[in-house]
Design an enzyme around this catalytic site. Structure first.
Site, PDB file in Angstrom:
ATOM      1  N   TYR A 122      -3.328 -10.485   0.493  1.00  0.00           N
ATOM      2  CA  TYR A 122      -4.078  -9.266   0.188  1.00  0.00           C
ATOM      3  C   TYR A 122      -5.524  -9.477  -0.248  1.00  0.00           C
ATOM      4  O   TYR A 122      -6.244  -8.503  -0.492  1.00  0.00           O
ATOM      5  CB  TYR A 122      -3.336  -8.410  -0.847  1.00  0.00           C
ATOM      6  CG  TYR A 122      -3.035  -9.045  -2.176  1.00  0.00           C
ATOM      7  CD1 TYR A 122      -3.974  -9.079  -3.193  1.00  0.00           C
ATOM      8  CD2 TYR A 122      -1.771  -9.558  -2.432  1.00  0.00           C
ATOM      9  CE1 TYR A 122      -3.675  -9.619  -4.430  1.00  0.00           C
ATOM     10  CE2 TYR A 122      -1.454 -10.101  -3.657  1.00  0.00           C
ATOM     11  CZ  TYR A 122      -2.406 -10.128  -4.658  1.00  0.00           C
ATOM     12  OH  TYR A 122      -2.099 -10.677  -5.890  1.00  0.00           O
ATOM     13  N   HIS A 273      11.495  -8.091  -4.581  1.00  0.00           N
ATOM     14  CA  HIS A 273      11.930  -7.913  -5.969  1.00  0.00           C
ATOM     15  C   HIS A 273      13.077  -6.896  -6.049  1.00  0.00           C
ATOM     16  O   HIS A 273      14.198  -7.270  -6.340  1.00  0.00           O
ATOM     17  CB  HIS A 273      10.792  -7.534  -6.909  1.00  0.00           C
ATOM     18  CG  HIS A 273       9.659  -8.503  -6.912  1.00  0.00           C
ATOM     19  ND1 HIS A 273       9.826  -9.838  -7.193  1.00  0.00           N
ATOM     20  CD2 HIS A 273       8.330  -8.335  -6.626  1.00  0.00           C
ATOM     21  CE1 HIS A 273       8.653 -10.462  -7.101  1.00  0.00           C
ATOM     22  NE2 HIS A 273       7.746  -9.577  -6.755  1.00  0.00           N
ATOM     23  N   ASP A 324       6.559 -16.680  -4.574  1.00  0.00           N
ATOM     24  CA  ASP A 324       5.695 -15.617  -5.075  1.00  0.00           C
ATOM     25  C   ASP A 324       4.396 -16.143  -5.693  1.00  0.00           C
ATOM     26  O   ASP A 324       3.481 -16.576  -4.992  1.00  0.00           O
ATOM     27  CB  ASP A 324       6.479 -14.765  -6.059  1.00  0.00           C
ATOM     28  CG  ASP A 324       5.813 -13.439  -6.392  1.00  0.00           C
ATOM     29  OD1 ASP A 324       4.657 -13.240  -6.013  1.00  0.00           O
ATOM     30  OD2 ASP A 324       6.454 -12.590  -7.037  1.00  0.00           O
TER      31      ASP A 324
END
Length: 464
Positions: A122, A273, A324
């Site tokens: 991102y 998640h 992550d």
């Protein structure tokens, strides 16, 4: 000849003895023969052959940030205060530093038993929020890093537009993340040839319901389907209780409930998640065929909570693991943390063993490989769902002479690797697409990549 012989191999159907595996020049498995006679001249694996583990959730730049937030900066430290510090670090990441950080990270992953990665990417623009001259600059840096390391990659450019539910304007420190929906679809078109050239998978990651308004989510999913109908879609969902409360205040529904009611969630989707769900949400999400993306060490590091894995499995849910934020880069460590979290929550042992596999490490490995391959969009031909004909020649070889493993039967060796070793020390070699990327526990580029990482981290930390 492209062949390897293993006294023991973990196949999708379970453990097999005296297995001969062959693969072609494209790195696809062409033969898996259990109970084979040891062929002359064929290399013999140093220990059990395990399927390579897909890492289904990665923010590569955060590896250089790991360990730098382990202090209390306010009375109640939380995910949200951690995020503010992470944003500060993200503002100082350059194309050069990102490539160096990601190259080292992917080498670490390979040495730790991962053979492919889903990169949830991102940070798109320059430090002032303006696009680079080549809008794909940072995405291409990640593709090059994976190619250099020899890591399979699913690149998931992230759609990020707002700072909260109800289309709140983005914060100033989110400027590097922001793209319009049309701009995101143009980026995917731009990246398609580069991804195809290295057999990478290209997908889309709507960041979260708080960051992508409903109209944009709908348009992005439709646009992706027109470009790549089977492309994977990953989304952060229900990670934090505040996120759940804010979603209810905005829509009257919980995040997973809203998503199931308003989006075409199916087997292409990975719900990253999904920590805070009701019993009905567990049942409904599992019915879609979507994969739950569990990141146990990050979820523990951030204080997210514990996913109810037995309930998910009760409904036939599929799952995989990711590293992550990379507070830990270790495939076996994620499995250990996942099982231990369930034990602590239930005060039971061997919670994630199954009816088919009483050995908990074996059961978790097979399930995580299958779910991870689905989430990565890496299914046959050339998929990563295990050691089987038509799949990629991706596997991990354990060291049967390692002190924690020596003299044990193969299922116990895997258990010792996960629960009783240093969790990378017992890895002998790692293969991706039929190419040995790690030998005797070490990648050929280990030293050079580590030095480049340290330099990039030092520069970024000083700037941040």
């Amino acid at each position: 000849m492209n062949q390897i012989f293993a006294a023991d191999a973990l196949l999708p159907t379970g453990w097999a003895r005296n297995v001969l595996v062959a693969w072609d020049g494209a790195g696809r498995i062409t033969q898996v023969t259990p109970d084979a006679v040891t062929p002359a001249g064929v290399a013999t694996a140093a220990g059990p052959l395990l399927p390579g583990m897909p890492n289904l959730h990665s923010h590569a730049f955060q590896r250089a940030f790991a360990g730098l937030t382990e202090y209390r900066g306010q009375a109640h430290d939380s995910f949200w205060s951690w995020r503010n510090l992470m944003y500060r670090f993200a503002q100082r990441t350059t194309p050069e530093s990102l490539e160096a950080i990601a190259t080292w990270l992917y080498i670490e992953m390979l040495e730790a038993g991962y053979t492919s990665v889903c990169e949830f990417h991102y940070v798109h623009h320059d430090t002032d929020g303006r696009p680079y001259a080549d809008d794909a600059t940072l995405s291409l840096a990640l593709l090059r890093a994976a190619q250099t390391a020899g890591m399979g990659i699913t690149l998931l450019p992230v759609l990020y537009q707002t700072s909260g539910f109800g289309a709140k304007p983005p914060r100033a420190d989110q400027a590097r993340f922001i793209r319009s929906t049309d701009n995101m679809l143009s980026l995917l078109e731009r990246l398609t040839p580069a991804a195809q050239a290295q057999a990478a998978v290209l997908g889309l990651a709507p960041h979260s319901l708080r960051a992508v308004p409903p109209d944009s989510l709908h348009a992005a999913v439709q646009g992706l389907a027109a470009l790549h109908p089977q492309a994977p879609i990953h989304i952060h969902i229900a990670e934090q209780t505040q996120e759940v409360e804010d979603c209810i205040a905005w829509s009257g529904q919980r995040p997973v409930q809203w998503l199931l009611n308003h989006a075409p969630v199916d087997a292409r989707w990975c719900l990253v998640h999904a920590t805070h769900m009701t019993a009905d949400e567990y049942a409904g999400a599992a019915r879609t065929g979507a994969v739950a993306g569990i990141c146990p060490t990050t979820e523990a590091n951030l204080g997210d909570g514990v996913f109810d894995m037995p309930l998910w499995l009760q409904h036939g849910g599929r799952w995989g693991v990711g590293s992550d934020s990379h507070a830990c880069v270790n495939a076996a460590e994620e499995l250990l943390m996942l099982e231990y979290g369930q034990r602590l929550a239930r005060r039971q042992r061997n919670v994630l063993a199954s009816d088919a596999q009483a050995e908990v490490a074996t059961a978790m490995t097979l399930q995580a490989v299958q779910g991870g391959a689905q989430a990565a969009g890496r299914l046959p031909p050339g998929g990563t769902a295990g050691i089987a004909v038509g799949q990629a020649a991706d596997w991990v070889v354990l060291d049967a002479q390692h002190l924690a493993l020596q003299g044990l039967p193969a299922p116990a060796m895997l258990s010792a690797h996960v629960f009783a070793s240093h969790r990378t020390s017992a890895i002998d070699s790692v293969w991706v697409g039929g190419q040995r990327r790690v030998a005797q526990g070490r990648h050929a580029l280990h030293d050079a990549a580590a030095a480049a990482f340290v330099a990039a981290r030092s520069t970024t930390v000083a700037a941040a």
